[in-house]
Design a protein around this motif. Structure first.
Motif, PDB file in Angstrom:
ATOM      1  N   UNK A  11      37.163  29.967  70.689  1.00  0.00           N
ATOM      2  CA  UNK A  11      38.474  29.338  70.702  1.00  0.00           C
ATOM      3  C   UNK A  11      39.502  30.195  69.978  1.00  0.00           C
ATOM      4  N   UNK A  12      39.085  30.830  68.887  1.00  0.00           N
ATOM      5  CA  UNK A  12      40.021  31.668  68.139  1.00  0.00           C
ATOM      6  C   UNK A  12      40.487  32.849  68.981  1.00  0.00           C
ATOM      7  N   UNK A  13      39.587  33.339  69.877  1.00  0.00           N
ATOM      8  CA  UNK A  13      39.963  34.475  70.711  1.00  0.00           C
ATOM      9  C   UNK A  13      40.911  34.075  71.840  1.00  0.00           C
ATOM     10  N   UNK A  14      40.944  32.763  72.196  1.00  0.00           N
ATOM     11  CA  UNK A  14      41.877  32.305  73.211  1.00  0.00           C
ATOM     12  C   UNK A  14      43.292  32.344  72.661  1.00  0.00           C
ATOM     13  N   UNK A  15      44.255  32.861  73.423  1.00  0.00           N
ATOM     14  CA  UNK A  15      45.642  32.846  72.943  1.00  0.00           C
ATOM     15  C   UNK A  15      46.129  31.405  72.826  1.00  0.00           C
ATOM     16  N   UNK A  16      46.706  31.081  71.689  1.00  0.00           N
ATOM     17  CA  UNK A  16      47.191  29.728  71.473  1.00  0.00           C
ATOM     18  C   UNK A  16      48.501  29.541  72.233  1.00  0.00           C
ATOM     19  N   UNK A  17      48.536  28.558  73.100  1.00  0.00           N
ATOM     20  CA  UNK A  17      49.722  28.281  73.905  1.00  0.00           C
ATOM     21  C   UNK A  17      50.011  26.794  73.846  1.00  0.00           C
ATOM     22  N   UNK A  18      51.208  26.433  74.284  1.00  0.00           N
ATOM     23  CA  UNK A  18      51.562  25.018  74.336  1.00  0.00           C
ATOM     24  C   UNK A  18      50.595  24.260  75.261  1.00  0.00           C
ATOM     25  N   UNK A  19      50.235  24.885  76.378  1.00  0.00           N
ATOM     26  CA  UNK A  19      49.331  24.240  77.329  1.00  0.00           C
ATOM     27  C   UNK A  19      47.970  23.968  76.690  1.00  0.00           C
ATOM     28  N   UNK A  20      47.447  24.942  75.938  1.00  0.00           N
ATOM     29  CA  UNK A  20      46.146  24.762  75.288  1.00  0.00           C
ATOM     30  C   UNK A  20      46.235  23.687  74.204  1.00  0.00           C
ATOM     31  N   UNK A  21      47.357  23.645  73.494  1.00  0.00           N
ATOM     32  CA  UNK A  21      47.538  22.628  72.457  1.00  0.00           C
ATOM     33  C   UNK A  21      47.563  21.233  73.085  1.00  0.00           C
ATOM     34  N   UNK A  22      48.289  21.093  74.190  1.00  0.00           N
ATOM     35  CA  UNK A  22      48.373  19.797  74.860  1.00  0.00           C
ATOM     36  C   UNK A  22      47.001  19.392  75.400  1.00  0.00           C
ATOM     37  N   UNK A  23      46.279  20.351  75.961  1.00  0.00           N
ATOM     38  CA  UNK A  23      44.934  20.081  76.464  1.00  0.00           C
ATOM     39  C   UNK A  23      44.019  19.575  75.348  1.00  0.00           C
ATOM     40  N   UNK A  24      44.078  20.236  74.196  1.00  0.00           N
ATOM     41  CA  UNK A  24      43.255  19.819  73.049  1.00  0.00           C
ATOM     42  C   UNK A  24      43.699  18.460  72.530  1.00  0.00           C
ATOM     43  N   UNK A  25      44.998  18.187  72.570  1.00  0.00           N
ATOM     44  CA  UNK A  25      45.505  16.889  72.126  1.00  0.00           C
ATOM     45  C   UNK A  25      44.966  15.776  73.016  1.00  0.00           C
ATOM     46  N   UNK A  26      44.923  16.009  74.328  1.00  0.00           N
ATOM     47  CA  UNK A  26      44.379  15.011  75.256  1.00  0.00           C
ATOM     48  C   UNK A  26      42.901  14.761  74.950  1.00  0.00           C
ATOM     49  N   UNK A  27      42.160  15.820  74.707  1.00  0.00           N
ATOM     50  CA  UNK A  27      40.745  15.673  74.363  1.00  0.00           C
ATOM     51  C   UNK A  27      40.584  14.843  73.096  1.00  0.00           C
ATOM     52  N   UNK A  28      41.423  15.107  72.113  1.00  0.00           N
ATOM     53  CA  UNK A  28      41.348  14.387  70.843  1.00  0.00           C
ATOM     54  C   UNK A  28      41.751  12.925  71.010  1.00  0.00           C
ATOM     55  N   UNK A  29      42.803  12.673  71.784  1.00  0.00           N
ATOM     56  CA  UNK A  29      43.244  11.307  72.038  1.00  0.00           C
ATOM     57  C   UNK A  29      42.181  10.513  72.784  1.00  0.00           C
ATOM     58  N   UNK A  30      41.527  11.143  73.752  1.00  0.00           N
ATOM     59  CA  UNK A  30      40.467  10.460  74.496  1.00  0.00           C
ATOM     60  C   UNK A  30      39.281  10.122  73.591  1.00  0.00           C
ATOM     61  N   UNK A  31      39.003  11.002  72.656  1.00  0.00           N
ATOM     62  CA  UNK A  31      37.845  10.806  71.786  1.00  0.00           C
ATOM     63  C   UNK A  31      38.130   9.870  70.617  1.00  0.00           C
ATOM     64  N   UNK A  32      39.332   9.966  70.034  1.00  0.00           N
ATOM     65  CA  UNK A  32      39.614   9.261  68.787  1.00  0.00           C
ATOM     66  C   UNK A  32      40.722   8.208  68.904  1.00  0.00           C
ATOM     67  N   UNK A  33      41.440   8.191  70.005  1.00  0.00           N
ATOM     68  CA  UNK A  33      42.559   7.271  70.121  1.00  0.00           C
ATOM     69  C   UNK A  33      43.804   7.842  69.468  1.00  0.00           C
ATOM     70  N   UNK A  34      44.909   7.129  69.616  1.00  0.00           N
ATOM     71  CA  UNK A  34      46.185   7.621  69.118  1.00  0.00           C
ATOM     72  C   UNK A  34      46.169   7.845  67.610  1.00  0.00           C
ATOM     73  N   UNK A  35      45.469   6.974  66.887  1.00  0.00           N
ATOM     74  CA  UNK A  35      45.426   7.105  65.430  1.00  0.00           C
ATOM     75  C   UNK A  35      44.722   8.389  64.990  1.00  0.00           C
ATOM     76  N   UNK A  36      43.846   8.922  65.857  1.00  0.00           N
ATOM     77  CA  UNK A  36      43.105  10.126  65.501  1.00  0.00           C
ATOM     78  C   UNK A  36      43.844  11.421  65.759  1.00  0.00           C
TER      79      UNK A  36
END
Length: 225
Positions: A11-36
């Motif tokens: 993951x560190x080698x992947x260039x950090x982009x807005x798209x990757x951040x949003x993708x990770x946010x969706x994964x986190x929201x699905x796993x933990x809910x909005x509070x997470x």
């Protein structure tokens, strides 16, 4: 442990982009809910620091909006309406949003919370075009499209809330059986109708009931047109 370090390194080698951040946010929201969804949790998932995320996203509200828009955009793009009648297209669009809320319960809250924002407007625009195709007079188009939208969000959001309210280890069938039994034991004079449909509640299919409701609304719109 070594495998976890390898994933973080990749993951560190992947260039950090807005798209990757949003993708990770969706994964986190699905796993933990909005509070997470916190920038600290997101930074851990992306193997970076919160400061790097702030370079692309100004704050949590913007991130929630971007995540919601990404899900809705993908949902609208996946709905096939070419060659469909307006009635079929409305059903397909409504089911697409219903299934999206079922898969990502947090977007129901976000859509209801921000009626003037892009994600909700995408859904409204798609439904509205089908309302026009149904031949609804201009003066009634806003009401017809709004009724469809409110039904979709209301039922989708309620189903998501019911899923969150399930006790751990309780299946949907057990949950509905419990509510049905409660309804069946209500006062027979004060709740005559509710007692009468208690068995239908226990045996109903959420998706089928949702589609039946959409068909009722569309039939009403068509009859008035």
């Amino acid at each position: 442990m070594a495998e976890s370090r390898t994933r973080r390194s990749e993951r560190r080698r992947e260039p950090l982009s807005r798209e990757r951040i949003v993708e990770a946010a969706i994964e986190l929201l699905d796993a933990e809910g909005e509070a997470g969804l916190t920038f600290r949790a997101l930074a851990r998932r992306l193997s970076t620091g919160p400061g790097a995320i702030y370079w692309h996203v100004t704050g949590r509200d913007e991130l929630l909006g971007a995540a919601t828009d990404a899900v809705v955009t993908d949902t609208m793009a996946a709905v096939v309406t070419a060659g469909a009648t307006p009635q079929e297209a409305v059903r397909a669009l409504a089911l697409g949003v219903f299934d999206a809320i079922d898969a990502h319960p947090w977007i129901g809250t976000q859509l209801a919370r921000a009626p003037a924002q892009t994600p909700l407007l995408r859904v409204f625009e798609h439904l509205g075009r089908q309302v026009q195709a149904l031949g609804v007079p201009h003066a009634a188009q806003f009401t017809a499209a709004s009724t469809l939208l409110n039904y979709v969000l209301g039922v989708g959001g309620q189903n998501a809330a019911n899923a969150r309210d399930h006790q751990p280890g309780t299946t949907r069938e057990e949950f509905l059986a419990g509510v049905s039994a409660t309804w069946a034991n209500l006062d027979s004079e004060e709740y005559a109708f509710t007692r009468n449909v208690a068995e239908q509640l226990r045996d109903h299919d959420d998706r089928e009931e949702f589609v039946a409701g959409i068909d009722l609304i569309v039939a009403g719109i068509t009859a008035r047109s």
